[in-house]
Design an enzyme around this catalytic site. Sequence first.
Site, PDB file in Angstrom:
ATOM      1  N   GLU A  31      26.959-103.140 -28.280  1.00 54.88           N
ATOM      2  CA  GLU A  31      27.978-102.485 -29.115  1.00 54.88           C
ATOM      3  C   GLU A  31      28.834-103.526 -29.833  1.00 54.88           C
ATOM      4  OE1 GLU A  31      28.685 -98.332 -26.624  1.00 54.88           O
ATOM      5  OE2 GLU A  31      29.912-100.064 -26.147  1.00 54.88           O
ATOM      6  N   GLY A  46      31.946 -94.663 -29.988  1.00 60.70           N
ATOM      7  CA  GLY A  46      33.011 -94.041 -29.203  1.00 60.70           C
ATOM      8  C   GLY A  46      33.876 -95.118 -28.552  1.00 60.70           C
ATOM      9  N   GLY A  76      31.909 -97.980 -20.919  1.00 59.59           N
ATOM     10  CA  GLY A  76      31.734 -96.999 -19.845  1.00 59.59           C
ATOM     11  C   GLY A  76      30.266 -96.622 -19.674  1.00 59.59           C
ATOM     12  N   GLY A 133      26.948 -93.203 -26.109  1.00 58.95           N
ATOM     13  CA  GLY A 133      27.853 -92.361 -25.316  1.00 58.95           C
ATOM     14  C   GLY A 133      27.740 -90.906 -25.716  1.00 58.95           C
TER      15      GLY A 133
HETATM   16  C1  5RP Z   1      29.358 -96.966 -24.011  1.00 55.92           C
HETATM   17  C2  5RP Z   1      30.703 -96.851 -24.617  1.00 55.92           C
HETATM   18  C3  5RP Z   1      31.103 -95.514 -25.130  1.00 55.92           C
HETATM   19  O1  5RP Z   1      31.444 -95.632 -26.457  1.00 55.92           O
HETATM   20  C4  5RP Z   1      32.277 -95.034 -24.360  1.00 55.92           C
HETATM   21  O2  5RP Z   1      31.931 -95.052 -22.999  1.00 55.92           O
HETATM   22  C5  5RP Z   1      32.689 -93.620 -24.778  1.00 55.92           C
HETATM   23  O3  5RP Z   1      31.762 -92.714 -24.289  1.00 55.92           O
HETATM   24  P1  5RP Z   1      31.915 -91.144 -24.462  1.00 55.92           P
HETATM   25  O4  5RP Z   1      31.729 -90.860 -25.903  1.00 55.92           O
HETATM   26  O5  5RP Z   1      30.804 -90.599 -23.598  1.00 55.92           O
HETATM   27  O6  5RP Z   1      33.263 -90.733 -23.950  1.00 55.92           O
HETATM   28  O7  5RP Z   1      31.464 -97.775 -24.723  1.00 55.92           O
HETATM   29  O8  5RP Z   1      29.111 -98.271 -23.546  1.00 55.92           O
END
Ligand code: 5RP
Length: 233
Positions: A107, A86, A100, A31
């Site tokens: 993860e 994240g 996201g 992320g």
């Molecule tokens: C990816 C994730 C990320 O940790 C999450 O979307 C947070 O992203 P960002 O640091 O861009 O806000 O779960 O699969």
Amino acid sequence: MTLSQNEQKKILAVKAANFVEPGMLLGLGTGSTVDILISTLGEKFGDLKTLEIVPTSLDSADKASKLGVKILEPKSDLSPDLLIDGADEVAPDLSMIKGGGGALLWEKIVAHNSKRRIYMADSTKLVRELGHFLLPVEVVSFGHEWTSMALKKIFSAVTIRKTAEGEIFKTNSENLIYDCQIVDDIQIDVLDADLCRIPGVVTSGLFYGFVDILLTVKSENVIEIYEPRDVFW
Ligand code: 5RP
């Protein structure tokens, strides 16, 4: 003065980088906050050849390897000393929605197999209850329309994830993602168990029991949260 989301991500990444020591095996999340962490580690260490990582996505592996970090495959004799990742939403009980960026499965696997886990969440990610952010549910491609019918019985809205070009999004394991609207007053562990019972569901973006340290921002300062503490939400 209030810090922008990007400014918050930067100070979170700098704080998280302080936990990283030369010679560590690092579980590297995915992320934009992790991207900032990668460049921060580059600035901190200069030469990242002393660091080894198990990445949670091909994207993070690619970015880290450009800085000279050695990328390792998950193996039974390896356990990352520290995972840093994240989050999309964090509730006061430290349950989270992640995925996201579509990397939820890797993860979760890397988090489960790491000795210690730090999550970075800027203040926009803190919510009283999970569910403003759509919950990513990773499903196998075979029979996914049937799987989505089962998901529609649990969620109020279910949408297959597409790329910016309108193609169906594929995860690093070649699975698909349905983004699902959680209904009110849901119990996270019950929801997770219900999802696991649906053939075709691989995992969901519900992460609970994973946080060892949550790094977040309050009044321009990074705060370390070690246990559920309502006061910050
Ligand atoms: C990816 C994730 C990320 O940790 C999450 O979307 C947070 O992203 P960002 O640091 O861009 O806000 O779960 O699969």
